[in-house]
Design an enzyme around this catalytic site. Structure first.
Site, PDB file in Angstrom:
ATOM      1  N   ASP A  54       0.868  -1.073  -0.078  1.00  0.00           N
ATOM      2  CA  ASP A  54       0.002   0.016  -0.118  1.00  0.00           C
ATOM      3  C   ASP A  54       0.951   1.187  -0.157  1.00  0.00           C
ATOM      4  OD1 ASP A  54       0.897  -0.176   2.726  1.00  0.00           O
ATOM      5  OD2 ASP A  54      -1.134  -0.101   3.170  1.00  0.00           O
ATOM      6  N   SER A  55       2.138   1.230  -0.097  1.00  0.00           N
ATOM      7  CA  SER A  55       3.064   2.312  -0.172  1.00  0.00           C
ATOM      8  C   SER A  55       2.797   2.891  -1.506  1.00  0.00           C
ATOM      9  CB  SER A  55       4.579   1.696  -0.249  1.00  0.00           C
ATOM     10  OG  SER A  55       4.611   0.539  -1.096  1.00  0.00           O
ATOM     11  N   GLU A 189       9.363  -4.259   9.962  1.00  0.00           N
ATOM     12  CA  GLU A 189       9.931  -2.904   9.445  1.00  0.00           C
ATOM     13  C   GLU A 189      10.391  -1.904  10.502  1.00  0.00           C
ATOM     14  OE1 GLU A 189       6.715  -0.878   6.964  1.00  0.00           O
ATOM     15  OE2 GLU A 189       8.337   0.775   6.925  1.00  0.00           O
TER      16      GLU A 189
HETATM   17  O1  KIV Z   1       3.568  -0.822   1.471  1.00  0.00           O
HETATM   18  C1  KIV Z   1       4.674  -1.392   1.436  1.00  0.00           C
HETATM   19  O2  KIV Z   1       5.663  -1.117   0.646  1.00  0.00           O
HETATM   20  C2  KIV Z   1       5.209  -2.064   2.627  1.00  0.00           C
HETATM   21  C3  KIV Z   1       6.579  -2.384   2.801  1.00  0.00           C
HETATM   22  C4  KIV Z   1       7.299  -1.184   3.215  1.00  0.00           C
HETATM   23  C5  KIV Z   1       7.167  -3.527   3.492  1.00  0.00           C
HETATM   24  O3  KIV Z   1       4.477  -2.812   3.406  1.00  0.00           O
END
Ligand code: KIV
Length: 271
Positions: A54-55, A189
């Protein structure tokens, strides 16, 4: 082409393969992706796991957090990624508020699996009842502990977690509880490398770190950070793999090799 003559870049990895990699001490490489072109490049580079994170709220949609991302956004990007991937194991995030009860979580996870084509969903925090319920429905779950970006409005800022003995103990206990609840993978994380080492040793399931030191069973980075094309400042734990690369393909291969050879992350990328 039958399964015996198939090229190994086309045989899809399973969660069992990832567990076997942990057992034999082979590091698991993982990158985020959100579209078909990058998915194909990552697959061809031999990366083991693609995370449709969700990044994408930040790197694709331009928000300042992951909070505005919807399940429909996730399904759309998951489908783009899955269609272009052949070998990598694909995980997608359940976004903010899409798992507020076990039943809502199962409904949204089913969309990601049936319409998005992913093999596993990831959710943040020690949501044990929800994890148990999803696993009972046959939905593979990846936990996510340490820094939880969906809690940004409670945390105030993105910072390292688990620095006090009490916090470290809580995160370790939650990791064990998630494993007991049926999670078969864990993302850690932004935690001190010593804590991540401890958790990776104590868990049977593979632990994929981001800002969690070299001793995790695998590593994940946000693709746009490691290609140095993010609109926000690259986090300290990430590395610009375009620095010595002549193409995006080369940068992804360099990352894959650095993870496999435990050359990434180094001390400067760890806490
Ligand atoms: O949303 C994402 O990209 C993540 C990573 C930072 C692990 O959860």
């Amino acid at each position: 082409m039958n399964s015996i003559t198939q090229d190994c870049t086309t045989i899809p990895l399973s969660i069992t393969d990832l567990h076997l990699m942990k057992q034999r001490g082979e590091k698991i490489s993982c990158l985020t992706a959100y579209d078909a072109s990058f998915s194909a490049l990552i697959n061809n580079a031999g990366i083991d796991v693609i995370l449709v994170g969700d990044s994408l709220g930040m790197v694709i949609q331009g928000h300042t957090s992951t909070l505005p991302v919807t399940t429909n956004d996730m399904v759309y990007h998951a489908r783009c990624v899955s269609q272009a991937n052949q070998r990598a194991f694909v995980i997608a995030d359940l976004p903010f508020m899409s798992y507020s009860t076990p039943v809502i979580a199962a409904k949204n996870a089913a969309k990601l699996i049936q319409q998005g084509g992913v093999q596993m969903i990831k959710l943040e925090g020690a949501r044990l009842e929800t994890v148990r319920f999803l696993v009972e429905q046959g939905i593979p779950v990846c936990g996510h502990l340490g820094l939880l970006p969906q809690l940004i409005n409670q945390l105030g800022c993105y910072q390292v977690q688990g620095k006090t003995p009490e916090d470290a103990e809580r995160i370790l206990a939650e990791a064990m509880q998630l494993q007991d609840a049926g999670a078969t993978l864990l993302v850690l994380e932004c935690v001190p490398a010593t804590l991540a080492k401890d958790i990776s040793k104590q868990l049977r399931i593979p632990v994929i770190g981001i800002g969690a030191g070299v001793h995790c069973d695998g590593q994940v980075l946000v693709l746009y950070d490691m290609l140095n094309i993010s609109i926000s400042k690259r986090p300290r734990f990430s590395k610009n793999f375009m620095h010595n690369a002549s193409s995006i393909e080369d940068a992804i291969i360099a990352y894959h090799q650095a993870v496999k050879q435990t050359l990434f992350p180094s001390i400067e990328h760890s806490f």
